[in-house]
Every structure is written in C-alpha cells, then in structure tokens.
Design an enzyme around this catalytic site. Structure first.
Site, PDB file in Angstrom:
ATOM      1  N   TYR A 233      75.177  21.436   4.180  1.00 20.53           N
ATOM      2  CA  TYR A 233      74.384  21.918   3.046  1.00 20.53           C
ATOM      3  C   TYR A 233      73.052  21.183   2.974  1.00 20.53           C
ATOM      4  CZ  TYR A 233      73.348  23.332  -1.779  1.00 20.53           C
ATOM      5  OH  TYR A 233      72.765  23.852  -2.912  1.00 20.53           O
TER       6      TYR A 233
ATOM      7  N   LYS B 261      69.329  22.910   3.357  1.00 20.31           N
ATOM      8  CA  LYS B 261      68.377  22.900   2.249  1.00 20.31           C
ATOM      9  C   LYS B 261      67.110  22.122   2.596  1.00 20.31           C
ATOM     10  CE  LYS B 261      70.492  25.503  -0.693  1.00 20.31           C
ATOM     11  NZ  LYS B 261      69.898  26.815  -1.065  1.00 20.31           N
TER      12      LYS B 261
END
Length: 244
Positions: free
Chosen positions: A145, A149
């Site tokens: 993640y 991002k």
C-alpha cells in the site's frame, strides 16, 4: 445530451470516501458519474453510476466512452478506488502485492490516460489522485500500500508537468486516517499480525470524516485552485507533522 455544467468522474464511488466525494460534487452542481466494481449500497441522489473495474483497461475505456456518449465531456477525474491489504513483507503473497498495485496504481494510470483526450479537446480539466500518508511515513505490514501510494504522488506530479500547457491540472491528496470500513479492516489486520500502532491522543490523532476529504477534493477541482498544479496536499489533521 446538452451539458451546461462540468462533468466529474469519481472512481471507488462505493467506498466511504468515494461516496462522500460523489455527494459533495453533486451538491456543488457537478454532473457526477461514479465508477466502481459494486453498486453503492446507498446511492447518491442525482449522481449516475457505472460498473467499472479500474484495473481492467477494457472496462475503463468502455466506461469512459459511455460517459462521453451521455454527457459529451469529462472535466474532472477523482481517483479514489483503492485496496489496503496488510501482511509482513517476508510473508506477503505475490497476490496481495499485485492486487494492490493493479488497483491503486495501474487503475490510476488507466483512468487518467482514458480521460486526458477529452480534457485536451475541451481545453483543460482537473485530476485529483487520492494518495495516503503512507506515502510519507508508514507502519509495519503495509509495504504494498505504501509503495503504491508513494507512486501515485510521483505519477500525479508527472501528469501536471506533462499537461499543464494543455490546460490540465493534476494534484494528489495525501490523506490521513479516515473513518471508513477500510480503515477499520486495516486495524483488524494489524492486530492480527501483532503490530501495535500508538495513535496520539487529542485532535492530532483523530480520524477524519469522509466529508472532510471530499471538501478538499472540491477545492482542488474548483477555479479557486486554478494555480495549484503538481501539488501533494496533505490532509491528515497534523499527524505527519508530529515528531513523537
């Protein structure tokens, strides 16, 4: 169909943040089309919805063509679709890594690529990519993640540089903890893996309401933000500003 107001596409429209963005832009006078893999359980009155898996190039192109058929243009794109899976890196499956990158990064690329031609044709547009504080500072178990991002921030800046002369602005929103089902699941998975996260007490440590994120998105796509381009706007209540 004659369109007299700006048309916005919001991905991840079935999620807590995505729905809030759809509702806020609709209330602000935009023609809004939400995209998602699943029908929203609580649809926003006045907004449209198209089923679309943002990681599937054919579905993204098909959804784009349908919006253009219905409304003739796309002026705003907000990429909110994302998944958050937690596992220690040495135990993380390739499936988790690839699913995260497929939706969180490939999906951002596919959707942005799809809407740029119509934005250029009509003299410009605004793109907001939702990133996360995990792009700046993170916690154990969140490698996929955080990596996705972080890449979203860089990608957004590149779009801003490449298309500024075509009238297209691109910014990312670096979002802190928000009171959504995804955040709740993240907490459960961290506890499962015996990861202890110490949240600061007080206003710095509170979770955002999805509407607070939606208001920031509305500002970035508005004419009031006409000189904001290539920015990574942090909206985290001061969390990443805190040293200890």
């Amino acid at each position: 169909m004659a369109v007299t107001k700006r048309v916005a596409v919001v991905t991840g429209a079935g999620g807590g943040i995505g729905r809030a963005i759809v509702a806020d832009l609709t209330a602000s006078g935009f023609t809004v089309v939400g995209w998602g893999r699943h029908e929203p359980s609580d649809p926003v009155r006045g907004a449209s919805f198209l089923r679309c898996d943002v990681s599937d190039a054919d579905e993204v192109e098909g959804a784009t063509d349908e919006v253009l058929r219905l409304f003739g243009r796309i002026d705003v794109l907000v990429t909110s679709a994302a998944v958050l899976r937690t596992a220690p890196l040495h135990e993380m499956s390739l499936e988790i890594w690839e699913e995260t990158m497929s939706i969180n990064l490939r999906g951002v690329f596919l959707c942005t690529r799809a809407v740029l031609p119509t934005m250029i044709e009509h003299g410009g547009g605004s793109v907001v990519h939702l990133s996360s504080v995990h792009a700046l500072s993170t916690v154990p178990g969140t490698a996929a993640y955080a990596a996705s991002k972080g890449a979203v921030v860089s990608f957004s800046r590149e779009v801003a540089v490449e298309y500024a002369d075509r009238g297209v602005r691109a910014n990312s929103l670096v979002v802190g903890s928000v009171d959504t089902a995804m955040s709740t699941l993240h907490g459960v998975e961290l506890a499962r893996d015996d990861v202890r996260v110490h949240v600061p007490a007080g206003a710095i440590g509170r979770m955002a309401d999805p509407d607070e994120v939606a208001h920031a998105v509305r500002f970035l796509v508005s004419d009031d933000a006409s000189f904001i381009n290539g920015s990574a706007l942090v909206i985290d209540g001061g969390l990443t500003a805190r040293l200890m």
